[in-house]
Enzyme design. Sequence first.
Site, PDB file in Angstrom:
ATOM      1  CD  GLU A   1      98.521  12.114  15.917  1.00  0.00           C
ATOM      2  OE1 GLU A   1      98.724  12.800  16.945  1.00  0.00           O
ATOM      3  OE2 GLU A   1      98.806  12.502  14.768  1.00  0.00           O
TER       4      GLU A   1
ATOM      5  CD  GLU B   1      96.667  16.759  15.780  1.00  0.00           C
ATOM      6  OE1 GLU B   1      97.323  17.759  16.072  1.00  0.00           O
ATOM      7  OE2 GLU B   1      96.483  15.813  16.576  1.00  0.00           O
TER       8      GLU B   1
HETATM    9  O1  AHR Z   1     102.028  12.673  18.307  1.00  0.00           O
HETATM   10  C1  AHR Z   1     102.524  13.957  18.480  1.00  0.00           C
HETATM   11  C2  AHR Z   1     101.688  15.006  17.788  1.00  0.00           C
HETATM   12  O2  AHR Z   1     100.436  15.066  18.387  1.00  0.00           O
HETATM   13  C3  AHR Z   1     101.370  14.770  16.338  1.00  0.00           C
HETATM   14  O3  AHR Z   1     102.383  15.171  15.488  1.00  0.00           O
HETATM   15  C4  AHR Z   1     100.157  15.614  16.125  1.00  0.00           C
HETATM   16  O4  AHR Z   1      99.336  15.126  15.102  1.00  0.00           O
HETATM   17  C5  AHR Z   1      99.498  15.619  17.483  1.00  0.00           C
HETATM   18  O5  AHR Z   1      99.144  16.881  17.889  1.00  0.00           O
END
Ligand code: AHR
Length: 495
Positions: free
Chosen positions: A297, A174
């Site tokens: 994710e 991210e």
């Molecule tokens: O999964 C929780 C968080 O969500 C992670 O650390 C991040 O990459 C995303 O914003």
Amino acid sequence: MGNNVIINADVEKAKINKNIYGHFAEHLGRGIYEGIWVGEDSPIPNTNGIREDVLEALKNLNIPVLRWPGGCFADEYHWKDGIGPRENRKRMINTHWGGVVENNHFGTHEFMMLCEMLETEPYICGNVGSGTVQEMSEWVEYMTFDGESPMANLRKENGRDEPWKLKYFGVGNENWGCGGNMRPEYYADLYRRYQTYVRNYGDNRIYKIAGGANVADYNWTEVLMKNAHWMMDGLSLHYYTIPGEFWTGKGSATDFPESEWFTTLKKALHMDTLIRNHSTIMDKYDPAKRVGLIIDEWGTWYDPEPGTNPGFLYQQNTIRDALVAGIHFNIFHAHADRVQMANIAQTINVLQAMILTEGEKMLLTPTYHVFEMFKVHHDASLLAVDSSFGNYELDGEALPQVTVSASKDADGKIHISLCNLDHQNQSDVDIDLRGFDLSSATIKGRILTTDQMNAHNTFEQPENVKPVEFTNAKKEGQSLSVTLPPMSVVVLAVE
Ligand code: AHR
């Protein structure tokens, strides 16, 4: 409108990469500490510090790949703090997640040991946001170099002679947000630079994953593909299913009206649009689909459970989450030619978890059961499916009532996964199975369902929601007639 499915059992499309059933475990809340790592001296039964109940449960999922150490944590993690004698390891503040002390007791050796115990591929996310090129390069050398070198020697001093095999490596996380608030042009240049020093030592070959877009940030994908597609093997995408709004109230995991059930599933279905649109951009630069879309994710994100540390992202998990998981898998299958990996956030005690723990107690969530039921699709061949479903309607909005996908495994067995999204109505589905002789076939099935939208497992009632045998699939000539109860996930096996 009826619910009709045609499955062409003799038309095999792409292979469903088992890595779409991958996981993500970050140093966040009770995900690693307590959830996985209890330490060798814990009264909780453990093997070399890893709790045994969790280990056994995870082994049963055949987890293909595990992403670590973050997440946002990855871009503030300095791997050298997590090696050597544990009592000497540096203590740091986990600034992203609750401001708690991170003692670095779970580091590279412990993670690699966990992967070996689970027989899973490690997927390590390196630090671009606050780390140096040298630090990233040395981590790869530490893990994978076999021979005489400063980092290989350090590894040996720390008790590991043989290098590990490391296939998947992410260059930052991210980086448009917690990983450095970068613009895509800047990150694309940094990606090119950092990945240069992510070396292949010996016969270890690294699949390099560039940090990708947030949700519908198509410009990010465009800029990354344009400037670096030939230097990457995968490009990531993050998308969470949030019924409400991220900053003003995401909604409760267990206490929600039917409108929120509907919105949640609608937002889960949005993953299909995102994959289509990002893939279209990727196709422009990579028509052969060499670069995988890595959805590292995904999952539901609700308000934290009342009374828990809001920075720990601990939430319950209901039959609604099971539907979200089933919907995602059917979507990922449909895009098996581009989606090469997905990692649910997160494995234990964080967001859409498989497992919840409380001290020595442990429970399996409805999401766990969907991962277990869908194992049959790992590395199977996606079959061509045509379907038309009636609507699931609420307050003037409509969704398809059912989602489906089908695959053929190495033994020729066909598996069909069906999700009935409708919280009130059953769904009668006719499945026309072409290119397969049904007359002598046996049909078996399993179902996960309940009669309450918020049904979930608790430490007092850990088996409230669990899969049972499904007998409502009947042969009618070359067709299967299937009755799906409301709010159900079904997997059929035809052989
Ligand atoms: O999964 C929780 C968080 O969500 C992670 O650390 C991040 O990459 C995303 O914003």
